[in-house]
Design an enzyme around this catalytic site. Structure first.
Site, PDB file in Angstrom:
ATOM      1  N   ASP A   6      -4.857   3.504  -1.932  1.00  0.00           N
ATOM      2  CA  ASP A   6      -5.975   3.829  -1.040  1.00  0.00           C
ATOM      3  C   ASP A   6      -6.506   5.217  -1.369  1.00  0.00           C
ATOM      4  O   ASP A   6      -5.827   6.219  -1.146  1.00  0.00           O
ATOM      5  CB  ASP A   6      -5.494   3.788   0.414  1.00  0.00           C
ATOM      6  CG  ASP A   6      -5.252   2.375   0.882  1.00  0.00           C
ATOM      7  OD1 ASP A   6      -6.188   1.551   0.799  1.00  0.00           O
ATOM      8  OD2 ASP A   6      -4.119   2.078   1.315  1.00  0.00           O
ATOM      9  N   MET A  42      -9.088   8.015  -0.473  1.00  0.00           N
ATOM     10  CA  MET A  42      -9.934   8.455   0.657  1.00  0.00           C
ATOM     11  C   MET A  42     -10.411   9.877   0.388  1.00  0.00           C
ATOM     12  O   MET A  42      -9.643  10.709  -0.102  1.00  0.00           O
ATOM     13  CB  MET A  42      -9.118   8.434   1.953  1.00  0.00           C
ATOM     14  CG  MET A  42      -8.447   7.096   2.240  1.00  0.00           C
ATOM     15  SD  MET A  42      -7.602   7.122   3.841  1.00  0.00           S
ATOM     16  CE  MET A  42      -6.734   5.537   3.776  1.00  0.00           C
ATOM     17  N   HIS A  53      -1.210  -1.386  -4.266  1.00  0.00           N
ATOM     18  CA  HIS A  53      -2.495  -1.033  -3.636  1.00  0.00           C
ATOM     19  C   HIS A  53      -2.548   0.482  -3.438  1.00  0.00           C
ATOM     20  O   HIS A  53      -1.652   1.070  -2.823  1.00  0.00           O
ATOM     21  CB  HIS A  53      -2.599  -1.762  -2.302  1.00  0.00           C
ATOM     22  CG  HIS A  53      -3.907  -1.617  -1.594  1.00  0.00           C
ATOM     23  ND1 HIS A  53      -5.006  -2.394  -1.892  1.00  0.00           N
ATOM     24  CD2 HIS A  53      -4.297  -0.795  -0.589  1.00  0.00           C
ATOM     25  CE1 HIS A  53      -6.016  -2.062  -1.089  1.00  0.00           C
ATOM     26  NE2 HIS A  53      -5.610  -1.080  -0.301  1.00  0.00           N
ATOM     27  N   ASP A  62      -6.690  -6.456   4.456  1.00  0.00           N
ATOM     28  CA  ASP A  62      -6.066  -5.131   4.434  1.00  0.00           C
ATOM     29  C   ASP A  62      -6.125  -4.528   5.827  1.00  0.00           C
ATOM     30  O   ASP A  62      -7.215  -4.313   6.368  1.00  0.00           O
ATOM     31  CB  ASP A  62      -6.846  -4.271   3.424  1.00  0.00           C
ATOM     32  CG  ASP A  62      -6.280  -2.877   3.233  1.00  0.00           C
ATOM     33  OD1 ASP A  62      -5.230  -2.568   3.819  1.00  0.00           O
ATOM     34  OD2 ASP A  62      -6.911  -2.106   2.485  1.00  0.00           O
ATOM     35  N   GLY A 119       1.110  -1.961   4.272  1.00  0.00           N
ATOM     36  CA  GLY A 119       1.708  -0.640   4.131  1.00  0.00           C
ATOM     37  C   GLY A 119       2.865  -0.457   5.076  1.00  0.00           C
ATOM     38  O   GLY A 119       4.037  -0.526   4.696  1.00  0.00           O
ATOM     39  N   HIS A 172      -8.455   0.856  -3.939  1.00  0.00           N
ATOM     40  CA  HIS A 172      -9.395   0.666  -2.826  1.00  0.00           C
ATOM     41  C   HIS A 172     -10.026   2.014  -2.524  1.00  0.00           C
ATOM     42  O   HIS A 172      -9.357   2.916  -2.023  1.00  0.00           O
ATOM     43  CB  HIS A 172      -8.605   0.108  -1.628  1.00  0.00           C
ATOM     44  CG  HIS A 172      -9.406  -0.020  -0.376  1.00  0.00           C
ATOM     45  ND1 HIS A 172      -8.823  -0.189   0.863  1.00  0.00           N
ATOM     46  CD2 HIS A 172     -10.747  -0.021  -0.161  1.00  0.00           C
ATOM     47  CE1 HIS A 172      -9.778  -0.284   1.787  1.00  0.00           C
ATOM     48  NE2 HIS A 172     -10.943  -0.173   1.188  1.00  0.00           N
ATOM     49  N   SER A 212       0.855  -1.191   0.000  1.00  0.00           N
ATOM     50  CA  SER A 212       0.000   0.000   0.000  1.00  0.00           C
ATOM     51  C   SER A 212       0.884   1.232   0.000  1.00  0.00           C
ATOM     52  O   SER A 212       1.610   1.492   0.975  1.00  0.00           O
ATOM     53  CB  SER A 212      -0.891   0.005   1.233  1.00  0.00           C
ATOM     54  OG  SER A 212      -1.481   1.290   1.363  1.00  0.00           O
ATOM     55  N   PHE A 251      -6.411   4.940   7.976  1.00  0.00           N
ATOM     56  CA  PHE A 251      -5.013   5.222   8.284  1.00  0.00           C
ATOM     57  C   PHE A 251      -4.173   3.945   8.199  1.00  0.00           C
ATOM     58  O   PHE A 251      -4.681   2.862   8.488  1.00  0.00           O
ATOM     59  CB  PHE A 251      -4.883   5.802   9.702  1.00  0.00           C
ATOM     60  CG  PHE A 251      -5.712   7.042   9.880  1.00  0.00           C
ATOM     61  CD1 PHE A 251      -5.223   8.281   9.486  1.00  0.00           C
ATOM     62  CD2 PHE A 251      -7.002   6.965  10.387  1.00  0.00           C
ATOM     63  CE1 PHE A 251      -6.001   9.428   9.607  1.00  0.00           C
ATOM     64  CE2 PHE A 251      -7.784   8.100  10.520  1.00  0.00           C
ATOM     65  CZ  PHE A 251      -7.292   9.341  10.128  1.00  0.00           C
ATOM     66  N   MET A 300     -11.636  -6.044   5.584  1.00  0.00           N
ATOM     67  CA  MET A 300     -10.808  -5.076   6.308  1.00  0.00           C
ATOM     68  C   MET A 300     -10.478  -5.646   7.685  1.00  0.00           C
ATOM     69  O   MET A 300     -11.376  -6.064   8.427  1.00  0.00           O
ATOM     70  CB  MET A 300     -11.550  -3.743   6.480  1.00  0.00           C
ATOM     71  CG  MET A 300     -11.766  -2.944   5.211  1.00  0.00           C
ATOM     72  SD  MET A 300     -10.268  -2.567   4.266  1.00  0.00           S
ATOM     73  CE  MET A 300      -9.280  -1.668   5.488  1.00  0.00           C
TER      74      MET A 300
END
Ligand code: DX5
Ligand code: ZN
Length: 224
Positions: free
Chosen positions: A38, A40, A36, A178, A200, A69, A11, A146, A140
């Site tokens: 993310d 947001m 990956h 994840d 990550g 994602h 990530s 975060f 998840m």
């Protein structure tokens, strides 16, 4: 579709943005299978991150799958731009949109793999009616928003139930996890039935991301 091999998906949320290209090259050298990303929006989760520009920039660096994602409300608004930018997997949360099945079909029609993500507090039943539409189910293992959080207790049991659901329905969708995936947690998640692992902090917090990717693969392999 799932084939018995495991996938490691670093990530980039935890990467050093000032050294992003070098860090991406490092994880690719370490054998990362997917990247990956993310996304947001500050509404679905309390944080803001990347958009189509980041996906396009990564696409210029590699032809590996880009696993996007979306932790955003109304993920449908990003479908076309992300497809154009080169996204490979488009995973969204069922609470973020009204017509989940329609969106899964639209993702596929746009040429991407369709994923559905379930928060720790979201029951598996949210995926049950659309199992046949899924290319990927994301469980998840932290509350999203975060990097660097701890793997939630109870996750292994939920992964087991998710695997049982996919098996019972004859689905070959990827089962991704994840959040809080480390060399210490990956083995149990793998044993519970996950086959695709986002990480990550475990990869980017040290000084050798390539080594961390290899270590995760070793610890996540059934024979380790
Ligand atoms: C959490 C994100 C994760 C995050 C994982 O909201 O969806 O992809 O980057 O980070 P770690 O592996 O540090 O928990
Ligand atoms: Zn994620």
């Amino acid at each position: 579709m799932s084939d018995g091999a495991i996938r490691i998906a670093p990530s980039i949320l935890s990467a050093d943005v000032l050294r992003l290209e070098a860090q991406v090259q490092a994880v690719l050298a370490g054998g990362a299978d997917w990247l990956h990303v993310d996304v947001m929006d500050g509404r679905f989760v309390p944080n803001l991150t990347f958009g189509a520009g980041m996906i396009a920039a990564l696409r210029r660096l590699t032809d590996k799958p880009i696993d996007v994602h979306l932790m955003v409300v109304e993920p449908e608004r990003y479908l076309e731009p992300f497809a154009r930018a080169g996204a490979s997997v488009f995973t969204f949360h069922p609470e973020a949109t009204t017509h989940v099945q329609r969106q899964l079909a639209a993702v596929k029609a746009a040429g991407m793999l369709a994923g559905l993500a379930l928060n720790p507090g979201s029951p598996l039943v949210l995926a049950e009616e659309v199992v046949g539409d899924l290319d990927l189910l994301l469980i998840m293992t932290v509350n999203p928003g975060f990097g660097g959080q701890a793997y939630l207790p109870g996750s292994d049991e939920k992964i087991r139930r998710a695997r049982a659901l996919l098996t019972a329905r004859g689905s070959r969708a990827f089962l991704e996890v994840d959040g809080g995936i480390t060399p210490q947690t990956i083995g149990a998640a793998r044993a519970a039935g996950a086959d695709t692992f986002v990480a990550g902090n475990a990869i980017f917090s040290g000084d050798d991301p390539a080594r961390e990717v290899r270590e995760l693969r070793r610890r996540g392999s059934p024979t380790a």
